[in-house]
Enzyme design. Sequence first.
Site, PDB file in Angstrom:
ATOM      1  N   CYS A  92     108.278  34.031  12.301  1.00  0.00           N
ATOM      2  CA  CYS A  92     107.621  35.170  11.651  1.00  0.00           C
ATOM      3  C   CYS A  92     107.934  35.234  10.153  1.00  0.00           C
ATOM      4  O   CYS A  92     107.182  35.829   9.397  1.00  0.00           O
ATOM      5  CB  CYS A  92     108.046  36.462  12.332  1.00  0.00           C
ATOM      6  SG  CYS A  92     109.833  36.673  12.386  1.00  0.00           S
ATOM      7  N   ASP A 121     113.084  33.373  15.243  1.00  0.00           N
ATOM      8  CA  ASP A 121     113.235  34.486  14.298  1.00  0.00           C
ATOM      9  C   ASP A 121     114.677  34.426  13.797  1.00  0.00           C
ATOM     10  O   ASP A 121     115.513  33.692  14.352  1.00  0.00           O
ATOM     11  CB  ASP A 121     112.927  35.831  14.993  1.00  0.00           C
ATOM     12  CG  ASP A 121     112.956  37.023  14.034  1.00  0.00           C
ATOM     13  OD1 ASP A 121     112.958  36.817  12.802  1.00  0.00           O
ATOM     14  OD2 ASP A 121     112.991  38.177  14.522  1.00  0.00           O
ATOM     15  N   HIS A 179     107.211  44.746  16.661  1.00  0.00           N
ATOM     16  CA  HIS A 179     106.523  44.298  15.440  1.00  0.00           C
ATOM     17  C   HIS A 179     105.107  43.877  15.859  1.00  0.00           C
ATOM     18  O   HIS A 179     104.762  42.692  15.844  1.00  0.00           O
ATOM     19  CB  HIS A 179     107.301  43.134  14.816  1.00  0.00           C
ATOM     20  CG  HIS A 179     106.959  42.860  13.380  1.00  0.00           C
ATOM     21  ND1 HIS A 179     106.015  43.582  12.672  1.00  0.00           N
ATOM     22  CD2 HIS A 179     107.440  41.929  12.505  1.00  0.00           C
ATOM     23  CE1 HIS A 179     105.947  43.111  11.445  1.00  0.00           C
ATOM     24  NE2 HIS A 179     106.788  42.110  11.315  1.00  0.00           N
ATOM     25  N   GLN A 205     102.748  41.571  13.671  1.00  0.00           N
ATOM     26  CA  GLN A 205     103.195  40.177  13.688  1.00  0.00           C
ATOM     27  C   GLN A 205     102.657  39.473  14.937  1.00  0.00           C
ATOM     28  O   GLN A 205     102.133  38.362  14.873  1.00  0.00           O
ATOM     29  CB  GLN A 205     104.740  40.139  13.682  1.00  0.00           C
ATOM     30  CG  GLN A 205     105.316  38.745  13.717  1.00  0.00           C
ATOM     31  CD  GLN A 205     105.040  37.979  12.434  1.00  0.00           C
ATOM     32  OE1 GLN A 205     105.333  38.475  11.351  1.00  0.00           O
ATOM     33  NE2 GLN A 205     104.470  36.801  12.535  1.00  0.00           N
ATOM     34  N   ARG A 263      98.455  37.262   9.214  1.00  0.00           N
ATOM     35  CA  ARG A 263      98.850  38.666   9.141  1.00  0.00           C
ATOM     36  C   ARG A 263      97.740  39.460   8.448  1.00  0.00           C
ATOM     37  O   ARG A 263      97.383  40.561   8.860  1.00  0.00           O
ATOM     38  CB  ARG A 263     100.165  38.822   8.344  1.00  0.00           C
ATOM     39  CG  ARG A 263     101.377  38.178   8.993  1.00  0.00           C
ATOM     40  CD  ARG A 263     101.781  38.892  10.258  1.00  0.00           C
ATOM     41  NE  ARG A 263     101.999  40.309  10.040  1.00  0.00           N
ATOM     42  CZ  ARG A 263     103.136  40.839   9.579  1.00  0.00           C
ATOM     43  NH1 ARG A 263     104.168  40.073   9.328  1.00  0.00           N
ATOM     44  NH2 ARG A 263     103.263  42.147   9.415  1.00  0.00           N
ATOM     45  N   ARG A 320     107.133  51.141   8.167  1.00  0.00           N
ATOM     46  CA  ARG A 320     108.207  50.232   8.590  1.00  0.00           C
ATOM     47  C   ARG A 320     109.492  51.057   8.612  1.00  0.00           C
ATOM     48  O   ARG A 320     109.921  51.546   7.554  1.00  0.00           O
ATOM     49  CB  ARG A 320     108.320  49.056   7.611  1.00  0.00           C
ATOM     50  CG  ARG A 320     109.557  48.216   7.831  1.00  0.00           C
ATOM     51  CD  ARG A 320     109.531  46.898   7.089  1.00  0.00           C
ATOM     52  NE  ARG A 320     108.667  45.944   7.761  1.00  0.00           N
ATOM     53  CZ  ARG A 320     108.672  44.628   7.541  1.00  0.00           C
ATOM     54  NH1 ARG A 320     109.498  44.108   6.661  1.00  0.00           N
ATOM     55  NH2 ARG A 320     107.857  43.830   8.199  1.00  0.00           N
TER      56      ARG A 320
END
Length: 305
Positions: free
Chosen positions: A263, A223, A128, A131, A291, A101
């Site tokens: 998310c 988001d 991402h 996700q 996930r 990340r």
Amino acid sequence: MKKDMIRILDYSSAEIKALIDSADKLKKQKGKVSTHLKGKSVALVFQKPSNRTRVSFAVGVSELGGNCLYLGPDEISLGKRETTHDVAKTLSRYVHCIVARVFDNKDIVELAKHADVPVINALCDLYHPCQALADIQTIREQFGKFKGLTVAYVGDGNNVFHSLAAACAKVGINVRFAGPKGYDPDPSILKEIQVVAKANGCTVETGRDPQAAVKGAHVIYADVWVSMGQEAETKKRIKQFEGYQINSDLTKLADKNYKFMHCLPAHRGLEVTEDVIDGKHSIIFDQAENRLHAQKAVLLYLMKK
Ligand code: CP
Ligand code: NVA
């Protein structure tokens, strides 16, 4: 040749669908521990905080019989303590996969370029992908199909949007984006996604009007307005995203069986009101759970090659 998971766009529609099928199968065996990754180690190189991504990868690797090491910003300062090249080469001598990340997309690309093991993008400024895989798995689980659905994304044209739109385009889900001026998706990424959408018989449209985006939509997606690393812009962003909140006035325009997705982490009272995110249409925790399953599918795909 090793394969990475940097962008959804680098995968074919068939590969994406196969990953979702595999994620569904893994979900059916929930809680079971296998030996697929016995003797293998995965490094989690994180430059930013995380709940879902970090925990689901750690648990996922352990459920597949492997070993996971978390390396936070103080352990490996990519490009600061040593070059990304040297980090990639060194870690490749110890572990069998690197999950990273990072702030800048260039860092994950550089890491993947020099690593001799698969690299998985656990979020960067532009994408991402993990996700997005969980998102489309969740959508199919809820509606039993991909085709004929419309996802309305209201807010910032950011990393989460780029990957969500790309994943939808790969499997034939229509996407409508609405956000304020100055916060549109990256034009070159959007163009690439729209080419994929066209090939798969769906559309990815952008505009300013949240009501037009949400009208008749099967999924409303939100988001945060302020992503990690943008904290200094908080005041300005909260002002500019005014009018882009998901609230009950807006959700009334969606399909009556619509689902709300986010998310997470979420800011109740900003991008979404409490009644919507905690209401009966919200599927945020199914989405969060997936996930785990989607990432296990990715780990198996890349590490069993
Ligand atoms: N959605 C997501 O990636 O959450 P975390 O930042 O907590 O990992
Ligand atoms: N856009 C958000 C997503 C967090 C999972 C961020 O980058 O902070």
